[in-house]
Design a protein around this motif. Structure first.
Motif, short mmCIF file in Angstrom:
data_model
loop_
_atom_site.label_atom_id
_atom_site.label_comp_id
_atom_site.label_asym_id
_atom_site.label_seq_id
_atom_site.Cartn_x
_atom_site.Cartn_y
_atom_site.Cartn_z
N THR A 1 -5.38 3.13 1.11
CA THR A 1 -5.16 2.62 2.46
C THR A 1 -6.34 1.79 2.94
OG1 THR A 1 -6.01 4.64 3.50
CG2 THR A 1 -3.63 4.52 3.11
N THR B 1 -5.42 8.45 -2.05
CA THR B 1 -4.55 7.78 -1.07
C THR B 1 -5.37 7.13 0.04
OG1 THR B 1 -4.18 9.86 0.11
CG2 THR B 1 -2.56 9.25 -1.56
N GLN C 1 0.82 -1.21 0.00
CA GLN C 1 0.00 0.00 0.00
C GLN C 1 0.86 1.26 0.00
OE1 GLN C 1 -2.70 -0.27 3.33
NE2 GLN C 1 -4.26 -1.33 2.11
N GLU C 2 1.95 1.25 0.75
CA GLU C 2 2.82 2.43 0.80
C GLU C 2 3.38 2.75 -0.58
OE1 GLU C 2 3.60 -0.44 2.77
OE2 GLU C 2 2.33 0.30 4.39
#
Length: 181
Positions: free
Chosen positions: A82, A78, A54-55
């Protein structure tokens, strides 16, 4: 479930755009993002790939869209990453675009006819639709369908006006079959 996700995020985006008086800016960005997502399948595959962290997805989104779309929309993207909602990007932006069009009274009409229409006929249809609906402008989509024999079918959202010869013949046939002699 996808409809609920698109409604939730789309409504939130609409509320922010409305509160900040930046509806047009958000609308243009959403239309652009929808187009990118539709035409660039690789981006969608990249965002939904289970082996990409995810990052890393957030970093890709920030590097790709920072400065190109409103920061609120970047934040929405974003957030969706997440929450593992990357597959719903397109649905959210399509839903938002439809909300804005409703707000601006822009309708979409799909018109099927048996033969191609000339510009005068198209203008007459649009004029009639404007007079009989709440919309101030229309995005018109015309299609020729020879199976209609004559007449036309007009679809605006979930409303359908069917004046085709084919439908009239089908209805007449059904009525004749139901007559008991």
């Amino acid at each position: 479930m996808a409809k609920l996700v698109s409604k939730t995020y789309g409504d939130a985006l609409f509320a922010v755009a409305s509160e900040e008086g930046r509806m047009d800016e958000f609308f243009e960005a959403a239309v652009g993002l929808s187009e990118i997502l539709r035409t660039n399948e690789d981006f969608g595959k990249l965002m939904s790939h289970p082996k990409i962290m995810q990052e890393d997805k957030v970093k890709i989104i920030e590097e790709t869209f920072d400065g190109r779309i409103p920061k609120e929309m970047l934040g929405l993207l974003t957030l969706m990453v997440t929450k593992s909602r990357e597959e719903d990007f397109l649905a959210v932006f399509d839903y938002f675009v439809e909300l804005v069009k409703e707000e601006k009274k822009i309708g979409r009409a799909d018109v099927k006819t048996a033969i191609p229409l000339n510009d005068a006929q198209k203008a007459q249809i649009e004029e009639k639709l404007l007079a009989t609906t709440k919309y101030e402008t229309f995005e018109m989509n015309y299609e020729v369908d020879n199976s209609l024999i004559g007449g036309m079918i007009v679809r605006i959202g979930d409303r359908v006006i069917d004046s085709s010869i084919q439908t009239k013949l089908n209805n007449l046939s059904r009525e004749l079959r139901s007559i008991q002699v």
